[in-house]
Design a protein around this motif. Structure first.
Motif, PDB file in Angstrom:
ATOM      1  N   SER A  62      15.559  49.771 -23.213  1.00  0.00           N
ATOM      2  CA  SER A  62      16.748  48.978 -23.489  1.00  0.00           C
ATOM      3  C   SER A  62      17.869  49.845 -24.054  1.00  0.00           C
ATOM      4  CB  SER A  62      16.424  47.863 -24.493  1.00  0.00           C
ATOM      5  OG  SER A  62      16.270  48.402 -25.797  1.00  0.00           O
ATOM      6  N   GLY A  63      19.066  49.297 -24.015  1.00  0.00           N
ATOM      7  CA  GLY A  63      20.210  50.019 -24.559  1.00  0.00           C
ATOM      8  C   GLY A  63      20.072  50.282 -26.046  1.00  0.00           C
ATOM      9  N   LEU A  64      19.447  49.351 -26.778  1.00  0.00           N
ATOM     10  CA  LEU A  64      19.261  49.553 -28.209  1.00  0.00           C
ATOM     11  C   LEU A  64      18.228  50.643 -28.480  1.00  0.00           C
ATOM     12  CD1 LEU A  64      19.385  45.886 -29.558  1.00  0.00           C
ATOM     13  CD2 LEU A  64      21.180  47.617 -29.549  1.00  0.00           C
ATOM     14  N   GLU A  65      17.198  50.717 -27.652  1.00  0.00           N
ATOM     15  CA  GLU A  65      16.238  51.818 -27.767  1.00  0.00           C
ATOM     16  C   GLU A  65      16.916  53.144 -27.441  1.00  0.00           C
ATOM     17  OE1 GLU A  65      11.856  50.588 -26.549  1.00  0.00           O
ATOM     18  OE2 GLU A  65      13.302  49.817 -25.086  1.00  0.00           O
ATOM     19  N   LEU A  66      17.777  53.129 -26.433  1.00  0.00           N
ATOM     20  CA  LEU A  66      18.536  54.321 -26.071  1.00  0.00           C
ATOM     21  C   LEU A  66      19.399  54.775 -27.247  1.00  0.00           C
ATOM     22  CD1 LEU A  66      19.841  56.440 -24.222  1.00  0.00           C
ATOM     23  CD2 LEU A  66      21.346  54.629 -23.351  1.00  0.00           C
ATOM     24  N   VAL A  67      20.068  53.840 -27.889  1.00  0.00           N
ATOM     25  CA  VAL A  67      20.911  54.168 -29.044  1.00  0.00           C
ATOM     26  C   VAL A  67      20.075  54.828 -30.139  1.00  0.00           C
ATOM     27  CG1 VAL A  67      22.215  53.178 -30.964  1.00  0.00           C
ATOM     28  CG2 VAL A  67      22.681  52.430 -28.631  1.00  0.00           C
ATOM     29  N   SER A  68      18.911  54.245 -30.422  1.00  0.00           N
ATOM     30  CA  SER A  68      18.050  54.781 -31.470  1.00  0.00           C
ATOM     31  C   SER A  68      17.643  56.218 -31.182  1.00  0.00           C
ATOM     32  CB  SER A  68      16.810  53.897 -31.621  1.00  0.00           C
ATOM     33  OG  SER A  68      15.941  54.410 -32.609  1.00  0.00           O
ATOM     34  N   ARG A  69      17.221  56.469 -29.945  1.00  0.00           N
ATOM     35  CA  ARG A  69      16.787  57.825 -29.585  1.00  0.00           C
ATOM     36  C   ARG A  69      17.989  58.770 -29.524  1.00  0.00           C
ATOM     37  NH1 ARG A  69      12.684  60.779 -27.597  1.00  0.00           N
ATOM     38  NH2 ARG A  69      11.246  59.058 -27.869  1.00  0.00           N
ATOM     39  N   ALA A  70      19.105  58.308 -29.010  1.00  0.00           N
ATOM     40  CA  ALA A  70      20.296  59.153 -28.897  1.00  0.00           C
ATOM     41  C   ALA A  70      20.806  59.572 -30.272  1.00  0.00           C
ATOM     42  CB  ALA A  70      21.395  58.420 -28.129  1.00  0.00           C
ATOM     43  N   VAL A  71      20.792  58.637 -31.220  1.00  0.00           N
ATOM     44  CA  VAL A  71      21.256  58.955 -32.578  1.00  0.00           C
ATOM     45  C   VAL A  71      20.303  59.933 -33.256  1.00  0.00           C
ATOM     46  CG1 VAL A  71      21.657  57.978 -34.880  1.00  0.00           C
ATOM     47  CG2 VAL A  71      22.573  56.830 -32.861  1.00  0.00           C
ATOM     48  N   ILE A  95      23.238  46.530 -35.272  1.00  0.00           N
ATOM     49  CA  ILE A  95      23.704  47.048 -36.563  1.00  0.00           C
ATOM     50  C   ILE A  95      22.627  47.912 -37.199  1.00  0.00           C
ATOM     51  CG2 ILE A  95      24.346  46.383 -38.915  1.00  0.00           C
ATOM     52  CD1 ILE A  95      25.642  43.867 -37.680  1.00  0.00           C
ATOM     53  N   LYS A  96      21.381  47.465 -37.107  1.00  0.00           N
ATOM     54  CA  LYS A  96      20.255  48.214 -37.670  1.00  0.00           C
ATOM     55  C   LYS A  96      20.138  49.588 -37.012  1.00  0.00           C
ATOM     56  CE  LYS A  96      15.256  47.892 -38.440  1.00  0.00           C
ATOM     57  NZ  LYS A  96      14.030  47.067 -38.215  1.00  0.00           N
ATOM     58  N   ASN A  97      20.441  49.664 -35.723  1.00  0.00           N
ATOM     59  CA  ASN A  97      20.341  50.923 -34.992  1.00  0.00           C
ATOM     60  C   ASN A  97      21.582  51.808 -35.147  1.00  0.00           C
ATOM     61  OD1 ASN A  97      17.952  49.851 -34.150  1.00  0.00           O
ATOM     62  ND2 ASN A  97      18.319  50.120 -31.977  1.00  0.00           N
ATOM     63  N   GLY A  98      22.548  51.346 -35.928  1.00  0.00           N
ATOM     64  CA  GLY A  98      23.720  52.169 -36.191  1.00  0.00           C
ATOM     65  C   GLY A  98      24.855  52.001 -35.207  1.00  0.00           C
ATOM     66  N   VAL A  99      24.835  50.923 -34.416  1.00  0.00           N
ATOM     67  CA  VAL A  99      25.917  50.674 -33.454  1.00  0.00           C
ATOM     68  C   VAL A  99      27.211  50.346 -34.210  1.00  0.00           C
ATOM     69  CG1 VAL A  99      26.733  49.113 -31.648  1.00  0.00           C
ATOM     70  CG2 VAL A  99      24.361  49.904 -31.640  1.00  0.00           C
ATOM     71  N   MET A 100      28.311  51.016 -33.855  1.00  0.00           N
ATOM     72  CA  MET A 100      29.563  50.785 -34.571  1.00  0.00           C
ATOM     73  C   MET A 100      30.394  49.661 -33.948  1.00  0.00           C
ATOM     74  SD  MET A 100      32.259  53.817 -33.567  1.00  0.00           S
ATOM     75  CE  MET A 100      33.507  52.925 -34.471  1.00  0.00           C
ATOM     76  N   GLU A 101      30.216  49.411 -32.646  1.00  0.00           N
ATOM     77  CA  GLU A 101      30.974  48.358 -31.961  1.00  0.00           C
ATOM     78  C   GLU A 101      30.042  47.551 -31.061  1.00  0.00           C
ATOM     79  OE1 GLU A 101      34.160  47.636 -32.293  1.00  0.00           O
ATOM     80  OE2 GLU A 101      34.859  49.371 -33.459  1.00  0.00           O
ATOM     81  N   TYR A 102      30.192  46.222 -31.090  1.00  0.00           N
ATOM     82  CA  TYR A 102      29.370  45.329 -30.267  1.00  0.00           C
ATOM     83  C   TYR A 102      30.333  44.461 -29.460  1.00  0.00           C
ATOM     84  CZ  TYR A 102      25.475  42.144 -29.152  1.00  0.00           C
ATOM     85  OH  TYR A 102      24.507  41.405 -28.513  1.00  0.00           O
TER      86      TYR A 102
END
Length: 343
Positions: A62-71, A95-102
């Motif tokens: 998922s995109g949120l998993e991608l964000v977590s690994r990318a960060v 927000i938990k994964n550090g996303v700045m914009e939703y």
């Protein structure tokens, strides 16, 4: 200039977003346009973006998993998520994964532009902070290098040098500064006749150890005894040595080595690595991890794929590991396991 990575499984949406962004006005450059998280992570290994713009619903990961690994690969990465789901659960996880914009699909050109402007401003703030910290750190390392070199050039015996190193080290709270100081000395003073010793020393420095103080003292004594007229500064060898010693680190990337090991521009060392080694940094890292994965499989047949993935720096993600294993070997993890059993 800011670099952006775009990820969405629908080509028409990716093309639409590319058309909505005024690249020249925002001073943005597209590093890659990917249809899935696996391809996106692969592209990040060689060309780390400043901003990640991704959909939430992606195949495989998922995109949120991608964000977590990318960060984890680039802690200062700014992330913007596009979602067709206006739910509290998704927003909370983002927000938990550090996303700045939703942003919700479909978003307007102005919404996207505003989000990207905020992301670029955040990148600017981080760059200024990093430059300040980098400058202070380099000053500290430069002072230590001068102090260590003065010891090396002194007439003190080995025992006295060890005592002086101990006193100097007590003034440094961060062991990584001591590691980088010794690496600077070794890479700057090792001639061709000492290359093997120098690379072994660098590998030892990079591994967490309790004997760093002794290693520094021994290295200073060794350098004093050797002919230091021929100098070498082969950062590519330093990079390969670091990968060989830290392949199990999930956050390992070209960017992290540029920022924390060789202190050089990531694009430049990436090009030089490819020119010198004959393949991209991501290919070398993949080969190192997969060869160690095969060794683990041969040594212990009871290990599960998620255990091997974690041991070679790919996190607890058997699907991601399996994808990369097949890309590298040409066969699946299960097929390789079956071949080992037949052997």
């Amino acid at each position: 200039m800011y670099k952006l990575l775009l990820v969405d499984d629908e080509q028409i949406i990716r093309e639409g977003l590319e058309g909505m962004i005024d690249w020249e006005e925002l001073d943005l450059a597209l590093t890659a346009s990917c249809s899935n998280a696996i391809t996106a992570l692969d592209s990040m290994m060689d060309n780390m973006p400043d901003i990640l713009l991704t959909d939430i619903r992606l195949p495989g990961m998922s995109g949120l998993e991608l964000v977590s690994r990318a960060v984890s690969l680039h802690p200062m990465l700014q992330t913007i998520v596009l979602s067709g789901y206006d739910t509290f659960q998704y927003a909370q996880q983002a927000i938990k994964n550090g996303v700045m914009e939703y942003l919700l699909k479909p978003c307007s050109r102005e919404e996207l532009k505003s989000a990207l402007e905020r992301a670029c401003n955040a990148v600017d703030r981080q760059r200024k902070h990093v430059l300040y910290l980098y400058g202070e750190r380099r000053k500290r390392i430069k002072t230590l290098v001068a102090s260590y070199n003065a010891l090396r050039e002194s007439t003190l015996d080995a025992e006295q040098i060890e005592k002086q190193v101990h006193e100097l080290n007590k003034t440094v709270e961060d062991p990584s500064i001591l590691q980088e100081t010794l690496i600077s000395i070794v890479t700057g003073d090792v001639g061709s006749s000492q290359a093997e010793w120098g690379m072994n020393t660098i590998a030892d420095v990079m591994r967490p150890c309790e004997s760093l103080e002794q290693l520094i003292a021994r290295s200073l004594i060794r350098l004093r005894e050797e002919d230091g007229n021929v100098r070498s500064n082969d950062f590519v060898q330093q990079m390969t040595a670091y990968v060989d010693a830290h392949y199990m680190d999930e956050s390992l990337s070209l960017q992290s080595i540029a920022d924390n090991v060789v202190y050089m521009n990531a694009d430049y060392i990436g090009r030089e690595f490819t020119r010198t080694v004959g393949r991209k940094f991501s290919s070398y890292l993949l080969e190192t991890r997969m060869e160690h994965a095969k060794l683990l499989m041969r040594s212990d047949a009871s290990l599960h794929s998620y255990e091997i993935a974690e041991k070679v720096g790919l996190g607890k993600n058997p699907h991601y590991f399996s994808q990369l294993f097949r890309k590298y070997t040409g066969i699946t993890y299960k097929e390789f396991h079956r071949q080992l059993q037949e052997e």
